[in-house]
Structure formats: structure tokens, C-alpha cells
Design a protein around this motif. Sequence first.
Motif, PDB file in Angstrom:
ATOM      1  N   GLY A 259      29.371  11.478 -26.762  1.00  0.00           N
ATOM      2  CA  GLY A 259      28.053  11.043 -27.188  1.00  0.00           C
ATOM      3  C   GLY A 259      27.159  10.588 -26.043  1.00  0.00           C
ATOM      4  N   GLY A 260      27.600  10.833 -24.802  1.00  0.00           N
ATOM      5  CA  GLY A 260      26.783  10.438 -23.649  1.00  0.00           C
ATOM      6  C   GLY A 260      26.704   8.948 -23.428  1.00  0.00           C
ATOM      7  N   GLN A 261      27.644   8.205 -24.023  1.00  0.00           N
ATOM      8  CA  GLN A 261      27.606   6.740 -23.951  1.00  0.00           C
ATOM      9  C   GLN A 261      28.473   6.213 -22.813  1.00  0.00           C
ATOM     10  OE1 GLN A 261      25.554   4.781 -25.893  1.00  0.00           O
ATOM     11  NE2 GLN A 261      24.754   6.780 -26.508  1.00  0.00           N
ATOM     12  N   GLY A 262      28.036   6.427 -21.578  1.00  0.00           N
ATOM     13  CA  GLY A 262      28.804   5.981 -20.425  1.00  0.00           C
ATOM     14  C   GLY A 262      29.044   4.491 -20.373  1.00  0.00           C
ATOM     15  N   ALA A 263      28.200   3.728 -21.058  1.00  0.00           N
ATOM     16  CA  ALA A 263      28.340   2.266 -21.051  1.00  0.00           C
ATOM     17  C   ALA A 263      29.656   1.818 -21.678  1.00  0.00           C
ATOM     18  CB  ALA A 263      27.163   1.624 -21.790  1.00  0.00           C
ATOM     19  N   ASP A 264      30.206   2.626 -22.581  1.00  0.00           N
ATOM     20  CA  ASP A 264      31.475   2.258 -23.212  1.00  0.00           C
ATOM     21  C   ASP A 264      32.679   2.659 -22.369  1.00  0.00           C
ATOM     22  OD1 ASP A 264      30.554   0.929 -25.436  1.00  0.00           O
ATOM     23  OD2 ASP A 264      30.438   2.719 -26.679  1.00  0.00           O
ATOM     24  N   ILE A 265      32.437   3.355 -21.269  1.00  0.00           N
ATOM     25  CA  ILE A 265      33.532   3.769 -20.398  1.00  0.00           C
ATOM     26  C   ILE A 265      33.834   2.715 -19.349  1.00  0.00           C
ATOM     27  CG2 ILE A 265      34.214   5.403 -18.593  1.00  0.00           C
ATOM     28  CD1 ILE A 265      32.843   7.585 -20.151  1.00  0.00           C
ATOM     29  N   MET A 266      32.808   2.219 -18.682  1.00  0.00           N
ATOM     30  CA  MET A 266      33.075   1.390 -17.516  1.00  0.00           C
ATOM     31  C   MET A 266      32.620  -0.054 -17.709  1.00  0.00           C
ATOM     32  SD  MET A 266      34.786   1.656 -14.893  1.00  0.00           S
ATOM     33  CE  MET A 266      34.967   3.440 -14.964  1.00  0.00           C
ATOM     34  N   PHE A 267      31.362  -0.349 -17.461  1.00  0.00           N
ATOM     35  CA  PHE A 267      30.886  -1.734 -17.529  1.00  0.00           C
ATOM     36  C   PHE A 267      30.258  -1.969 -18.899  1.00  0.00           C
ATOM     37  CE2 PHE A 267      30.629  -0.302 -13.088  1.00  0.00           C
ATOM     38  CZ  PHE A 267      31.482  -1.216 -12.499  1.00  0.00           C
ATOM     39  N   ARG A 268      31.048  -2.512 -19.826  1.00  0.00           N
ATOM     40  CA  ARG A 268      30.571  -2.664 -21.196  1.00  0.00           C
ATOM     41  C   ARG A 268      29.745  -3.937 -21.357  1.00  0.00           C
ATOM     42  NH1 ARG A 268      33.701  -3.591 -25.211  1.00  0.00           N
ATOM     43  NH2 ARG A 268      32.261  -2.668 -26.717  1.00  0.00           N
ATOM     44  N   LYS A 269      30.350  -4.975 -21.926  1.00  0.00           N
ATOM     45  CA  LYS A 269      29.621  -6.213 -22.202  1.00  0.00           C
ATOM     46  C   LYS A 269      30.090  -7.379 -21.341  1.00  0.00           C
ATOM     47  CE  LYS A 269      28.851  -4.906 -27.039  1.00  0.00           C
ATOM     48  NZ  LYS A 269      29.049  -5.314 -28.461  1.00  0.00           N
ATOM     49  N   GLY A 270      31.340  -7.322 -20.935  1.00  0.00           N
ATOM     50  CA  GLY A 270      31.863  -8.390 -20.089  1.00  0.00           C
ATOM     51  C   GLY A 270      31.996  -9.720 -20.806  1.00  0.00           C
ATOM     52  N   GLN A 271      32.120  -9.694 -22.120  1.00  0.00           N
ATOM     53  CA  GLN A 271      32.162 -10.932 -22.901  1.00  0.00           C
ATOM     54  C   GLN A 271      33.591 -11.439 -23.070  1.00  0.00           C
ATOM     55  OE1 GLN A 271      30.238  -9.968 -26.603  1.00  0.00           O
ATOM     56  NE2 GLN A 271      28.191  -9.920 -25.705  1.00  0.00           N
ATOM     57  N   VAL A 272      33.698 -12.745 -23.229  1.00  0.00           N
ATOM     58  CA  VAL A 272      34.977 -13.373 -23.562  1.00  0.00           C
ATOM     59  C   VAL A 272      34.997 -13.628 -25.067  1.00  0.00           C
ATOM     60  CG1 VAL A 272      36.403 -15.443 -23.295  1.00  0.00           C
ATOM     61  CG2 VAL A 272      35.247 -14.453 -21.297  1.00  0.00           C
ATOM     62  N   GLY A 273      36.041 -13.156 -25.733  1.00  0.00           N
ATOM     63  CA  GLY A 273      36.173 -13.404 -27.168  1.00  0.00           C
ATOM     64  C   GLY A 273      35.515 -12.371 -28.059  1.00  0.00           C
ATOM     65  N   GLU A 274      35.123 -11.221 -27.516  1.00  0.00           N
ATOM     66  CA  GLU A 274      34.492 -10.195 -28.351  1.00  0.00           C
ATOM     67  C   GLU A 274      35.449  -9.667 -29.419  1.00  0.00           C
ATOM     68  OE1 GLU A 274      32.369  -5.803 -28.245  1.00  0.00           O
ATOM     69  OE2 GLU A 274      33.473  -6.515 -26.500  1.00  0.00           O
ATOM     70  N   TRP A 275      36.742  -9.793 -29.171  1.00  0.00           N
ATOM     71  CA  TRP A 275      37.732  -9.276 -30.123  1.00  0.00           C
ATOM     72  C   TRP A 275      37.524  -9.824 -31.523  1.00  0.00           C
ATOM     73  CZ3 TRP A 275      40.929 -12.500 -32.860  1.00  0.00           C
ATOM     74  CH2 TRP A 275      41.077 -13.806 -32.392  1.00  0.00           C
TER      75      TRP A 275
END
Length: 308
Positions: A259-275
Motif C-alpha cells: 500500500g506504499g505505507q513505508g511509515a509502517d516499515i521503519m520509523f512508526r510512532k515510537g510510542q510507549v504502551g501503544e500495545w
Amino acid sequence: MADKNYAAGGIYDDILTIKGTPTINKDDLGAPFPVHNVNGFFYPQAIKPTIHDYMKDLEVRDDDIWFFSYPRSGQHWTWNIVYRLTHDLKEAPKGMEEFCMPELVTHDVISSVPSPRIMRTHQLPSSIPQTVWKKKCKAINLVRHPKDVAYSFFKHQTTLLSYGYDGTWEGYLPMWLRGEVAWNDWFKHVQEYKKLAENVDMLFLTYEEMKKDTLGTIKKIAEYLGVRWSEEDYKQLIDETHINVIQSRNQTWDVYARGGQGADIMFRKGQVGEWKQHFTVAQNELFNKVYKERMKGMPFVYDDLLDS
């Protein structure tokens, strides 16, 4: 090194080419996940099946700095910080991180990287060149909350086309807990590096510590590496390696992403607790049960933080 092509269409095309004939694992809903099974270790199908033999012959330098982490634990972020700390605070050439990962490149390529090389790997201790310890290289072990790792890895492995996996989170999580995904088993990874650290000089860091006190962690890393910069330099380093800044590199990966969504491959959100936004109650209970079984008898930093 200036002649090397770090751009998309150069090294990335070579890295992401499928090599050899993969083994097909399946997630809990039957979705196929092609991997290379090398002596019981699972690797992406883009990693050469001869990876263990390749690592045995890798030439290690006295001034190499080695990163050891399971994927999705903040390795790229920390790598960029260490590169600047050891290279006059300058930004690494685009794509240098891939040139410094032995799993991805040839001996000729990695030997062309000027010293000090910031080497990074996701492999287990048994396949790391033992000369790393004989030469007393600096070593950094980075870990992240396993629930954040699991979901981030799901996004990574279902987005990067070369993995060849397009399953669901429901099918993926049980497979991840069994260590049957490409890049192996989180539990085995943290246990083996924890045991190794009892006998070698290794700096242990957590992703959560880095997020909570980035300045303090950078100073800790600098002290371990034997380098020193000013307070202003450290603060500037924080700004220049912030997730909002390095996310601009994601566009390089768009062409390789579902889908051309490179953001989900490498540097995503960097959040703690996103799970917490993605785990169901049943998934959380399953995870906690498996964690306690697999980590029994080996105290670890996340034992009392599973639900935080």
C-alpha cells in the motif's frame, strides 16, 4: 564510502531480493509466512540461507561498536545517536545503517565502512563472531516492552513486501509467542543476551528508559563509549534524532511497502504502551501466561510491568 549508493533503487533492491527457497510457516489462521529455517533459527526470506557460515567469516575490528536487539526495539534510533556521538556529531549518510548490518550485505560492502563501524544485528549470540568478545569491542544490548515489540513487528512484517506475509493480528500474535516469525524468538533473544552479559562488557538499555530520559541515556552511552560532548551538543542531538525528524526517511521505504505505507516499515510512532490500543483482553491474558512460563526462573526488567 562517498561513492556508495545508499538511495532506494541501490542497496535496498539488493537487500530485499528473495534468496534461496523458503520454508513456509503458517500463522494460527492459516496465513503463510515464508522464512529461511537455518539450523532451527527463522530468518526473513531476503536473508541469505548461508547466514551462519557468513557470520563465522566476518572480520571484526577492535574499534567496532556492536548493537544487539530484537527487531522493533529502537535499534535504528539508538544507532543514529551512537553514530553521531562517535562521528563528530554529524548525521550518518543516508542508508549507512544497512551497510552496517552484516545480515544484509556482503563482506566487501561491510569492510568498506570506515572505522569506527557501528555494527547492528538481530541475531542470537550463538551466531555472532566470537572475535567480538576477544577483541573487546563495545557492545550495547537494547530491549523494549515485549507487547509493544509484538504489535510493532506485526505492522512491520505485514507491510514490508519482501516478508511475503499478509496475515492478521489475530493469527500473528500466537505465532509470535511461539517464536515462529522471521527473526526468531523474543524470549530466547533476551534470555541469551542476559546470560551473555554476565561474562562480557555490555551496556544494557531499555527503550522506555531512552524515551523517559533521553538526555540521561545519551550521557550514559557517551560515557560507556569514552566520548564527551557538551550539554548543548547532547540536547541538539536529541532534537536532530527525534522521531518526528527521522520519520522523513520513511518515504525511502514506500516503494517496498504494501500500500506504499513505508511509515509502517521503519520509523512508526515510537510510542510507549501503544500495545494497549490493539490487544484484546484474551490476547493480553494469553501473552501474560506465556511470558510467565517462558521467563520463569530468570528475573527481567519487564516482569512487573506487563500491564503498564
